[in-house]
Motif scaffolding. Structure first.
Motif, PDB file in Angstrom:
ATOM      1  N   GLY A 342     -10.451 -12.409  30.756  1.00 30.77           N
ATOM      2  CA  GLY A 342     -10.891 -13.436  31.907  1.00 30.77           C
ATOM      3  C   GLY A 342      -9.818 -14.111  32.268  1.00 30.77           C
ATOM      4  N   GLU A 343      -8.587 -13.812  32.273  1.00 30.09           N
ATOM      5  CA  GLU A 343      -7.413 -14.674  32.862  1.00 30.09           C
ATOM      6  C   GLU A 343      -6.492 -13.743  33.501  1.00 30.09           C
ATOM      7  OE1 GLU A 343      -4.766 -16.139  29.399  1.00 30.09           O
ATOM      8  OE2 GLU A 343      -6.587 -16.502  28.769  1.00 30.09           O
ATOM      9  N   PRO A 344      -5.406 -14.102  34.268  1.00 30.46           N
ATOM     10  CA  PRO A 344      -4.549 -13.675  34.988  1.00 30.46           C
ATOM     11  C   PRO A 344      -3.619 -12.907  33.602  1.00 30.46           C
ATOM     12  CG  PRO A 344      -4.797 -15.616  36.190  1.00 30.46           C
ATOM     13  CD  PRO A 344      -5.687 -15.867  34.734  1.00 30.46           C
ATOM     14  N   LEU A 345      -3.002 -11.870  33.828  1.00 28.34           N
ATOM     15  CA  LEU A 345      -2.207 -11.257  32.933  1.00 28.34           C
ATOM     16  C   LEU A 345      -1.284 -12.177  32.391  1.00 28.34           C
ATOM     17  CD1 LEU A 345      -1.189  -7.817  34.415  1.00 28.34           C
ATOM     18  CD2 LEU A 345      -2.646  -8.110  32.223  1.00 28.34           C
ATOM     19  N   PRO A 346      -1.102 -12.338  31.089  1.00 32.69           N
ATOM     20  CA  PRO A 346      -0.001 -13.248  30.350  1.00 32.69           C
ATOM     21  C   PRO A 346       1.188 -12.547  30.916  1.00 32.69           C
ATOM     22  CG  PRO A 346      -1.791 -12.635  28.619  1.00 32.69           C
ATOM     23  CD  PRO A 346      -2.000 -11.900  30.050  1.00 32.69           C
ATOM     24  N   VAL A 347       2.297 -13.662  31.008  1.00 31.66           N
ATOM     25  CA  VAL A 347       3.519 -13.174  31.665  1.00 31.66           C
ATOM     26  C   VAL A 347       4.137 -12.172  30.782  1.00 31.66           C
ATOM     27  CG1 VAL A 347       5.979 -13.723  32.110  1.00 31.66           C
ATOM     28  CG2 VAL A 347       3.967 -15.327  32.786  1.00 31.66           C
ATOM     29  N   GLU A 348       4.149 -12.364  29.400  1.00 30.80           N
ATOM     30  CA  GLU A 348       4.579 -11.118  28.709  1.00 30.80           C
ATOM     31  C   GLU A 348       4.117 -10.068  28.563  1.00 30.80           C
ATOM     32  OE1 GLU A 348       2.229 -14.033  25.840  1.00 30.80           O
ATOM     33  OE2 GLU A 348       3.383 -14.057  27.512  1.00 30.80           O
ATOM     34  N   HIS A 349       2.601  -9.838  29.241  1.00 31.86           N
ATOM     35  CA  HIS A 349       2.078  -8.683  29.175  1.00 31.86           C
ATOM     36  C   HIS A 349       1.849  -8.052  30.690  1.00 31.86           C
ATOM     37  CE1 HIS A 349       0.704  -8.392  24.927  1.00 31.86           C
ATOM     38  NE2 HIS A 349       0.300  -9.669  24.962  1.00 31.86           N
ATOM     39  N   GLY A 350       2.798  -8.421  31.309  1.00 32.32           N
ATOM     40  CA  GLY A 350       3.128  -8.044  32.596  1.00 32.32           C
ATOM     41  C   GLY A 350       2.695  -8.467  34.044  1.00 32.32           C
ATOM     42  N   PHE A 351       2.369  -9.843  33.928  1.00 29.55           N
ATOM     43  CA  PHE A 351       2.079 -10.554  35.141  1.00 29.55           C
ATOM     44  C   PHE A 351       3.104 -10.470  36.234  1.00 29.55           C
ATOM     45  CE2 PHE A 351       2.315 -14.255  37.833  1.00 29.55           C
ATOM     46  CZ  PHE A 351       1.034 -14.354  38.315  1.00 29.55           C
ATOM     47  N   PRO A 352       2.974 -10.227  37.308  1.00 27.92           N
ATOM     48  CA  PRO A 352       1.447  -9.976  38.054  1.00 27.92           C
ATOM     49  C   PRO A 352       0.608  -8.768  38.030  1.00 27.92           C
ATOM     50  CG  PRO A 352       3.200 -10.873  39.816  1.00 27.92           C
ATOM     51  CD  PRO A 352       4.006 -10.255  38.331  1.00 27.92           C
ATOM     52  N   ALA A 353       1.059  -7.826  37.683  1.00 27.29           N
ATOM     53  CA  ALA A 353       0.330  -6.536  37.615  1.00 27.29           C
ATOM     54  C   ALA A 353       1.121  -5.696  36.643  1.00 27.29           C
ATOM     55  CB  ALA A 353       0.448  -5.884  38.958  1.00 27.29           C
ATOM     56  N   ARG A 354       0.110  -4.584  36.010  1.00 27.51           N
ATOM     57  CA  ARG A 354       0.645  -3.709  35.415  1.00 27.51           C
ATOM     58  C   ARG A 354      -0.321  -2.394  35.406  1.00 27.51           C
ATOM     59  NH1 ARG A 354      -0.166  -4.705  28.916  1.00 27.51           N
ATOM     60  NH2 ARG A 354       0.284  -2.675  29.137  1.00 27.51           N
ATOM     61  N   LEU A 355       0.201  -1.277  34.851  1.00 25.70           N
ATOM     62  CA  LEU A 355      -0.628  -0.177  34.935  1.00 25.70           C
ATOM     63  C   LEU A 355      -1.445  -0.023  33.462  1.00 25.70           C
ATOM     64  CD1 LEU A 355       1.976   2.383  35.976  1.00 25.70           C
ATOM     65  CD2 LEU A 355       0.528   0.999  37.465  1.00 25.70           C
ATOM     66  N   VAL A 356      -2.773   0.296  33.574  1.00 26.82           N
ATOM     67  CA  VAL A 356      -3.526   0.572  32.330  1.00 26.82           C
ATOM     68  C   VAL A 356      -4.222   1.810  32.531  1.00 26.82           C
ATOM     69  CG1 VAL A 356      -5.627  -0.262  30.896  1.00 26.82           C
ATOM     70  CG2 VAL A 356      -3.753  -1.748  31.917  1.00 26.82           C
ATOM     71  N   VAL A 357      -3.908   2.824  31.948  1.00 28.54           N
ATOM     72  CA  VAL A 357      -4.582   4.252  31.856  1.00 28.54           C
ATOM     73  C   VAL A 357      -4.935   4.539  30.621  1.00 28.54           C
ATOM     74  CG1 VAL A 357      -4.049   6.460  32.551  1.00 28.54           C
ATOM     75  CG2 VAL A 357      -2.478   4.711  33.601  1.00 28.54           C
ATOM     76  N   PRO A 358      -6.140   4.634  30.434  1.00 31.24           N
ATOM     77  CA  PRO A 358      -7.044   4.735  29.265  1.00 31.24           C
ATOM     78  C   PRO A 358      -6.640   6.237  28.780  1.00 31.24           C
ATOM     79  CG  PRO A 358      -8.556   3.961  30.942  1.00 31.24           C
ATOM     80  CD  PRO A 358      -7.291   4.124  31.526  1.00 31.24           C
ATOM     81  N   GLY A 359      -6.441   6.204  27.380  1.00 32.89           N
ATOM     82  CA  GLY A 359      -6.443   7.541  26.614  1.00 32.89           C
ATOM     83  C   GLY A 359      -4.919   8.044  26.584  1.00 32.89           C
ATOM     84  N   LEU A 360      -3.904   7.339  27.033  1.00 32.74           N
ATOM     85  CA  LEU A 360      -2.453   7.700  27.025  1.00 32.74           C
ATOM     86  C   LEU A 360      -1.677   6.547  26.309  1.00 32.74           C
ATOM     87  CD1 LEU A 360      -2.064   9.076  30.526  1.00 32.74           C
ATOM     88  CD2 LEU A 360      -2.467  10.297  28.502  1.00 32.74           C
ATOM     89  N   TYR A 361      -0.759   7.203  25.460  1.00 29.30           N
ATOM     90  CA  TYR A 361      -0.005   6.220  24.820  1.00 29.30           C
ATOM     91  C   TYR A 361       0.697   5.322  25.891  1.00 29.30           C
ATOM     92  CZ  TYR A 361      -0.567   8.224  20.254  1.00 29.30           C
ATOM     93  OH  TYR A 361      -1.147   8.954  19.075  1.00 29.30           O
ATOM     94  N   GLY A 362       1.141   4.102  25.362  1.00 29.10           N
ATOM     95  CA  GLY A 362       1.750   3.042  26.406  1.00 29.10           C
ATOM     96  C   GLY A 362       2.844   3.747  27.071  1.00 29.10           C
ATOM     97  N   TYR A 363       3.812   4.297  26.621  1.00 26.22           N
ATOM     98  CA  TYR A 363       4.968   4.526  26.989  1.00 26.22           C
ATOM     99  C   TYR A 363       4.906   5.650  28.201  1.00 26.22           C
ATOM    100  CZ  TYR A 363       5.793   9.406  25.206  1.00 26.22           C
ATOM    101  OH  TYR A 363       5.488  10.647  24.683  1.00 26.22           O
ATOM    102  N   VAL A 364       3.613   6.115  28.778  1.00 31.04           N
ATOM    103  CA  VAL A 364       3.589   6.927  29.637  1.00 31.04           C
ATOM    104  C   VAL A 364       2.396   6.211  30.882  1.00 31.04           C
ATOM    105  CG1 VAL A 364       4.375   9.322  28.625  1.00 31.04           C
ATOM    106  CG2 VAL A 364       1.792   8.375  28.768  1.00 31.04           C
ATOM    107  N   SER A 365       1.911   5.234  30.258  1.00 33.20           N
ATOM    108  CA  SER A 365       0.498   4.851  31.009  1.00 33.20           C
ATOM    109  C   SER A 365       0.498   3.186  31.064  1.00 33.20           C
ATOM    110  CB  SER A 365      -0.544   4.954  30.035  1.00 33.20           C
ATOM    111  OG  SER A 365      -0.535   4.488  28.956  1.00 33.20           O
ATOM    112  N   ALA A 366       1.454   2.349  30.588  1.00 37.06           N
ATOM    113  CA  ALA A 366       1.027   1.009  30.672  1.00 37.06           C
ATOM    114  C   ALA A 366       2.371   0.059  31.205  1.00 37.06           C
ATOM    115  CB  ALA A 366       0.698   0.545  29.045  1.00 37.06           C
ATOM    116  N   THR A 367       2.851   0.567  32.210  1.00 35.83           N
ATOM    117  CA  THR A 367       4.118  -0.287  32.744  1.00 35.83           C
ATOM    118  C   THR A 367       3.764  -1.486  33.068  1.00 35.83           C
ATOM    119  OG1 THR A 367       4.987   1.851  33.579  1.00 35.83           O
ATOM    120  CG2 THR A 367       5.953  -0.014  34.484  1.00 35.83           C
ATOM    121  N   LYS A 368       4.569  -2.528  32.661  1.00 32.17           N
ATOM    122  CA  LYS A 368       4.137  -4.006  32.786  1.00 32.17           C
ATOM    123  C   LYS A 368       5.192  -4.238  34.063  1.00 32.17           C
ATOM    124  CE  LYS A 368       3.760  -4.614  27.826  1.00 32.17           C
ATOM    125  NZ  LYS A 368       4.471  -5.223  26.841  1.00 32.17           N
TER     126      LYS A 368
END
Length: 504
Positions: A342-368
């Motif tokens: 419900g809010e813009p991404l927190p800075v430590e979680h990738g603001f302004p934008a990050r990747l979210v790919v369901p079903g894959l571990y973060g090191y291949v899917s969640a670039t902040k």
């Protein structure tokens, strides 16, 4: 008549202090300049980042297990202790001549310069920071050494020592203030509400069993796990951010923040899990993410035949490789996320934008802090963790965890509760065994989406004494998680989570 030909000699405390002050002055000057050319250019930070990059997978895994999210603080503390010890040693070696200390300061400057030069996210202007560090360190060491030899206990010498310390401190503080003046928080606050055109399903009352000891279904942003290599959190403003898609595409495209913000946004509930999560570990969380479909962005670029991975790059130079099949398939639900709970991404979680790919571990899917997507092959580009021996394909494994009880309980019926997850497949059954006894089937929470975790609970009878309870999950494909223990390297841990508790 005798002549004393022995050269003047500094006392050990004074000599050691000169080494420390020169080191602090060097780092303070470097931090000051880094405030203007980029926080990552600070020699201390750059060397820390280099240490992280050079850390082998087994040592990184140990650090996460031993220190959790405090691993970076431990690294910085360790670096500071070692640097101070070397500075004292350099000072002690310079009790008669300044040369040993000057060599030490020069070595620190060269090390900082090499670390800055090799950073992929820093330009040539960033070298001004280690150069300033080198010049300041050499000047302060030579000045204090000369002053102390002339009269190490004089008021002038003490005054010069205080001036050097104060100057180094002021330089470091000013550098920090300048660096944070371009803080992303102000940009984040100006984003305003993010409204999805396609919303996620509502979370029903039965989605978690938090009253029994499980986590809440949605993880508050402040509690969401954070595992990354960023020693200093990148500060990226929306007005400076853009995303480039290029490589094996029909047309190169670039999107500004406004381009993304003005598109119809989609909201999805997704559980993210770190590959470093051990059996029963804490590095798993769930949130409502809001953003745009990556499949749509890739379609606009036009992925060419033969493309195998989307090579993503963060604002700090970190890279990941995601299978094209996962990003370009609309049914997977891969997102360029700009909001979280419900809010813009927190800075430590990738603001302004990050990747979210369901079903894959973060090191291949969640670039902040993502800024670049290159469509390419596995042979052409090797991302950060693949260079360190981790697996190329990294689907999140079907796993489960016991969260309660934690601590002594009353003998009799004991409520055991926890979580299970099997992204893209869904959890079908969870079973619990006490003291290697028969498996009891647990009650499952209401399923919200197959891409999110599911809670469970079961009551089991126990007598007084110590007991061990273990859990296993079966997903909707019919697979029951294995009891074979496997380390997190190279593609995620396996095994049945077991805890012990005492009944009284």
């Amino acid at each position: 008549m005798s002549t004393n030909l022995e050269s003047p000699r500094l006392s050990a405390p004074v000599a050691g202090l000169i080494g420390v002050i020169a080191l602090v002055a060097a780092l303070g000057a470097g931090h000051l300049v880094a405030g203007f050319v980029g926080a990552g250019a600070s020699p201390f930070v750059a060397v820390g980042n280099a240490a992280i990059d050079l850390t082998p997978a087994w040592l990184k895994d140990f650090a996460v297990r031993a220190f959790g999210t405090a691993d970076k603080a431990v690294l910085l503390t360790g670096m500071a202790v070692v640097a101070l010890a070397l500075a004292v040693a350099a000072g002690l070696a310079s009790r008669r001549r300044a040369a040993p200390g000057l060599v030490f300061v020069s070595a620190v400057g060269v090390l900082g310069g090499a670390a800055v030069f090799t950073r992929p996210d820093l330009g040539q202007i960033a070298l001004l920071a280690p150069v300033a560090s080198l010049v300041a360190g050499l000047a302060v060491f030579a000045w204090l050494h000369r002053t102390a030899l002339d009269g190490q206990y004089s008021s002038a010498a003490r005054r010069n020592f205080l001036i050097a310390v104060a100057g180094a401190g002021v330089a470091g503080v000013v550098g920090q203030l300048v660096g944070t003046s371009r803080d992303a928080e102000g940009s984040r606050a100006a984003v305003g509400p993010l409204v999805a055109a396609r919303t996620a399903p509502p979370v029903p009352a039965g989605a978690d069993f938090a009253k029994f000891g499980t986590p809440s279904f949605l993880t508050p942003n402040a509690d969401f796990y954070r595992i990354d290599t960023a020693l200093v959190v990148p500060q990226v403003r929306t007005e400076d951010w853009s995303l480039r898609i290029h490589g094996m595409v029909d047309r190169e495209v670039a999107y500004s923040w406004s381009d993304i913000r003005d598109r119809p946004l989609v909201e999805r509930i997704v559980t993210l899990c770190c590959v470093s999560n051990p059996v029963g570990g804490p590095y798993i969380s769930t949130a409502r993410f809001i953003g745009v479909d990556l499949a749509e962005l890739l379609a606009e670029a036009g992925v060419r035949p033969g493309a195998e991975q989307v090579f993503s790059t963060s604002a700090d130079g970190w890279t990941a490789g995601t299978p094209v099949s996962a990003m370009a398939d609309p049914s997977v639900g891969a997102m360029l996320a700009i909001g979280m709970n419900g809010e813009p991404l927190p800075v430590e979680h990738g603001f302004p934008a990050r990747l979210v790919v369901p079903g894959l571990y973060g090191y291949v899917s969640a670039t902040k802090w993502v800024t670049d997507l290159e469509v390419t092959t596995w042979a052409a580009r090797k991302p950060y963790w693949l260079q360190r021996g981790w697996a190329r394909q990294a689907p999140v494994k079907t796993e489960s965890r016991v969260d309660a009880p934690r601590g002594p309980v009353a003998a009799g019926q004991v409520r055991v509760a926890g979580i299970a997850w099997a992204q893209h497949t869904g959890i079908d059954r969870v079973e619990v065994s006490v003291d290697d006894g028969p498996w009891a089937t647990a009650e499952l929470s209401t399923e919200v989406t197959v891409d999110a975790w599911r809670m469970w609970w079961v009551d089991v009878p126990v007598a007084r004494g110590s007991h061990a309870v273990r859990v296993r999950a079966t997903d909707r494909s019919g697979y029951t998680q294995t009891d074979q223990l496997a380390d997190v390297v190279p593609d995620g841990a396996t095994g049945w989570h077991t805890i012990t508790f005492t009944a009284r």
